[in-house]
Design a protein around this motif. Structure first.
Motif, PDB file in Angstrom:
ATOM      1  N   SER A   7     -10.058  47.229 -30.609  1.00  0.00           N
ATOM      2  CA  SER A   7     -10.279  48.172 -29.528  1.00  0.00           C
ATOM      3  C   SER A   7     -11.166  47.518 -28.485  1.00  0.00           C
ATOM      4  CB  SER A   7     -10.903  49.472 -30.030  1.00  0.00           C
ATOM      5  OG  SER A   7     -12.176  49.236 -30.601  1.00  0.00           O
ATOM      6  N   GLY A   8     -11.257  48.144 -27.321  1.00  0.00           N
ATOM      7  CA  GLY A   8     -12.146  47.676 -26.278  1.00  0.00           C
ATOM      8  C   GLY A   8     -11.482  46.960 -25.132  1.00  0.00           C
ATOM      9  N   GLY A   9     -10.187  46.709 -25.225  1.00  0.00           N
ATOM     10  CA  GLY A   9      -9.492  46.061 -24.133  1.00  0.00           C
ATOM     11  C   GLY A   9      -9.309  46.998 -22.959  1.00  0.00           C
ATOM     12  N   GLY A  10      -8.877  46.420 -21.845  1.00  0.00           N
ATOM     13  CA  GLY A  10      -8.658  47.210 -20.649  1.00  0.00           C
ATOM     14  C   GLY A  10      -8.561  46.335 -19.428  1.00  0.00           C
ATOM     15  N   LEU A  11      -8.680  46.972 -18.272  1.00  0.00           N
ATOM     16  CA  LEU A  11      -8.610  46.294 -16.985  1.00  0.00           C
ATOM     17  C   LEU A  11     -10.023  46.055 -16.468  1.00  0.00           C
ATOM     18  CD1 LEU A  11      -6.908  45.287 -14.557  1.00  0.00           C
ATOM     19  CD2 LEU A  11      -7.027  47.635 -13.680  1.00  0.00           C
ATOM     20  N   VAL A  12     -10.312  44.817 -16.088  1.00  0.00           N
ATOM     21  CA  VAL A  12     -11.644  44.458 -15.621  1.00  0.00           C
ATOM     22  C   VAL A  12     -11.521  43.504 -14.440  1.00  0.00           C
ATOM     23  CG1 VAL A  12     -11.878  42.498 -17.202  1.00  0.00           C
ATOM     24  CG2 VAL A  12     -13.927  43.674 -16.374  1.00  0.00           C
ATOM     25  N   GLN A  13     -12.512  43.522 -13.557  1.00  0.00           N
ATOM     26  CA  GLN A  13     -12.527  42.635 -12.409  1.00  0.00           C
ATOM     27  C   GLN A  13     -12.954  41.225 -12.794  1.00  0.00           C
ATOM     28  OE1 GLN A  13     -15.116  45.536 -10.103  1.00  0.00           O
ATOM     29  NE2 GLN A  13     -13.865  44.691  -8.443  1.00  0.00           N
ATOM     30  N   VAL A  14     -12.550  40.260 -11.974  1.00  0.00           N
ATOM     31  CA  VAL A  14     -13.018  38.887 -12.150  1.00  0.00           C
ATOM     32  C   VAL A  14     -14.548  38.865 -12.198  1.00  0.00           C
ATOM     33  CG1 VAL A  14     -13.193  36.635 -11.048  1.00  0.00           C
ATOM     34  CG2 VAL A  14     -11.005  37.832 -11.111  1.00  0.00           C
ATOM     35  N   GLY A  15     -15.088  38.128 -13.168  1.00  0.00           N
ATOM     36  CA  GLY A  15     -16.523  38.038 -13.334  1.00  0.00           C
ATOM     37  C   GLY A  15     -17.126  39.128 -14.184  1.00  0.00           C
ATOM     38  N   GLN A  39      -2.803  35.881 -26.888  1.00  0.00           N
ATOM     39  CA  GLN A  39      -1.423  35.534 -26.578  1.00  0.00           C
ATOM     40  C   GLN A  39      -1.087  36.052 -25.183  1.00  0.00           C
ATOM     41  OE1 GLN A  39       1.510  36.656 -29.493  1.00  0.00           O
ATOM     42  NE2 GLN A  39       2.907  35.074 -28.758  1.00  0.00           N
ATOM     43  N   ALA A  40      -0.875  35.124 -24.265  1.00  0.00           N
ATOM     44  CA  ALA A  40      -0.464  35.465 -22.919  1.00  0.00           C
ATOM     45  C   ALA A  40       1.046  35.629 -22.877  1.00  0.00           C
ATOM     46  CB  ALA A  40      -0.911  34.380 -21.947  1.00  0.00           C
ATOM     47  N   ASP A  90      -7.847  34.671 -18.439  1.00  0.00           N
ATOM     48  CA  ASP A  90      -8.176  35.285 -19.719  1.00  0.00           C
ATOM     49  C   ASP A  90      -7.238  36.443 -20.057  1.00  0.00           C
ATOM     50  OD1 ASP A  90     -10.445  33.605 -20.152  1.00  0.00           O
ATOM     51  OD2 ASP A  90     -11.635  34.917 -18.866  1.00  0.00           O
ATOM     52  N   THR A  91      -6.420  36.851 -19.113  1.00  0.00           N
ATOM     53  CA  THR A  91      -5.505  37.964 -19.323  1.00  0.00           C
ATOM     54  C   THR A  91      -4.549  37.657 -20.470  1.00  0.00           C
ATOM     55  OG1 THR A  91      -5.625  38.711 -17.032  1.00  0.00           O
ATOM     56  CG2 THR A  91      -3.671  39.330 -18.281  1.00  0.00           C
ATOM     57  N   THR A 118      -5.100  44.078 -28.680  1.00  0.00           N
ATOM     58  CA  THR A 118      -5.567  44.917 -27.590  1.00  0.00           C
ATOM     59  C   THR A 118      -5.434  44.144 -26.283  1.00  0.00           C
ATOM     60  OG1 THR A 118      -7.406  46.305 -26.802  1.00  0.00           O
ATOM     61  CG2 THR A 118      -8.001  44.218 -27.857  1.00  0.00           C
ATOM     62  N   GLN A 119      -4.916  44.800 -25.255  1.00  0.00           N
ATOM     63  CA  GLN A 119      -4.622  44.141 -23.991  1.00  0.00           C
ATOM     64  C   GLN A 119      -5.877  44.002 -23.145  1.00  0.00           C
ATOM     65  OE1 GLN A 119      -1.526  42.955 -22.607  1.00  0.00           O
ATOM     66  NE2 GLN A 119      -2.966  42.087 -21.097  1.00  0.00           N
ATOM     67  N   VAL A 120      -6.106  42.797 -22.639  1.00  0.00           N
ATOM     68  CA  VAL A 120      -7.162  42.520 -21.674  1.00  0.00           C
ATOM     69  C   VAL A 120      -6.507  42.021 -20.403  1.00  0.00           C
ATOM     70  CG1 VAL A 120      -9.137  41.060 -21.100  1.00  0.00           C
ATOM     71  CG2 VAL A 120      -8.923  42.032 -23.395  1.00  0.00           C
ATOM     72  N   THR A 121      -6.777  42.687 -19.290  1.00  0.00           N
ATOM     73  CA  THR A 121      -6.241  42.285 -18.006  1.00  0.00           C
ATOM     74  C   THR A 121      -7.390  42.085 -17.032  1.00  0.00           C
ATOM     75  OG1 THR A 121      -4.204  43.545 -18.387  1.00  0.00           O
ATOM     76  CG2 THR A 121      -4.685  42.878 -16.127  1.00  0.00           C
ATOM     77  N   VAL A 122      -7.470  40.892 -16.454  1.00  0.00           N
ATOM     78  CA  VAL A 122      -8.523  40.547 -15.506  1.00  0.00           C
ATOM     79  C   VAL A 122      -7.889  40.444 -14.132  1.00  0.00           C
ATOM     80  CG1 VAL A 122     -10.380  38.961 -14.933  1.00  0.00           C
ATOM     81  CG2 VAL A 122      -9.714  39.301 -17.328  1.00  0.00           C
ATOM     82  N   SER A 123      -8.308  41.301 -13.238  1.00  0.00           N
ATOM     83  CA  SER A 123      -7.723  41.356 -11.902  1.00  0.00           C
ATOM     84  C   SER A 123      -8.484  40.462 -10.941  1.00  0.00           C
ATOM     85  CB  SER A 123      -7.707  42.793 -11.387  1.00  0.00           C
ATOM     86  OG  SER A 123      -9.030  43.292 -11.225  1.00  0.00           O
ATOM     87  N   SER A 124      -7.742  39.846 -10.039  1.00  0.00           N
ATOM     88  CA  SER A 124      -8.334  38.971  -9.036  1.00  0.00           C
ATOM     89  C   SER A 124      -8.498  39.667  -7.700  1.00  0.00           C
ATOM     90  CB  SER A 124      -7.484  37.717  -8.864  1.00  0.00           C
ATOM     91  OG  SER A 124      -6.170  38.054  -8.483  1.00  0.00           O
TER      92      SER A 124
END
Length: 124
Positions: A7-15, A39-40, A90-91, A118-124
């Motif tokens: 758990s704990g994944g989600g959408l986060v900003q760069v940095g 795994q990308a 890191d996405t 759990t999906q981690v997405t880092v937005s630019s």
């Protein structure tokens, strides 16, 4: 057998930062060496970090060393991955894994049990 739930994944900003958790049930987490893999899309599952049963031996993949920290709390039956200074690369889907008496913690074949990811997405 042991069951693992990330758990704990989600959408986060760069940095930015995220903390992933992997909760174990069925057996005591103290019986297992633990690892995190990512795994990308369209790529193979790759090593991120590993921690031995007592927490005394820790390994990191080159791309995350200095930014990510693996830890465990056996009393809570949980392993964590603190992710700081996140980058778009890191996405990925992050997987928790458990294995007994692991001699090659960077190898995904060394682990016996896996969570659902759990999906981690880092937005630019």
């Amino acid at each position: 057998q042991v069951q693992l739930v990330e758990s704990g994944g989600g959408l986060v900003q760069v940095g930015g930062s995220l903390r992933l958790s992997c909760a174990a049930s069925g057996r005591a987490l103290s019986s297992y060496d633990m690892g995190w893999f990512l795994q990308a899309p369209g790529k193979e599952r790759e090593f991120v970090a590993a921690i031995s049963r007592s927490g005394g031996v820790i390994n990191y993949g080159a791309s995350v060393k200095g930014r990510f920290t693996i830890s465990r709390d056996n009393a809570l039956n949980t392993v964590f991955l603190q992710m700081n200074s996140l980058k778009p690369e890191d996405t990925a889907v992050y997987y928790c894994a458990a294995g007994g008496l692991i001699t090659r913690p960077t190898s995904k074949t060394a682990y016996d049990y896996w969570g659902q990811g759990t999906q981690v997405t880092v937005s630019s």
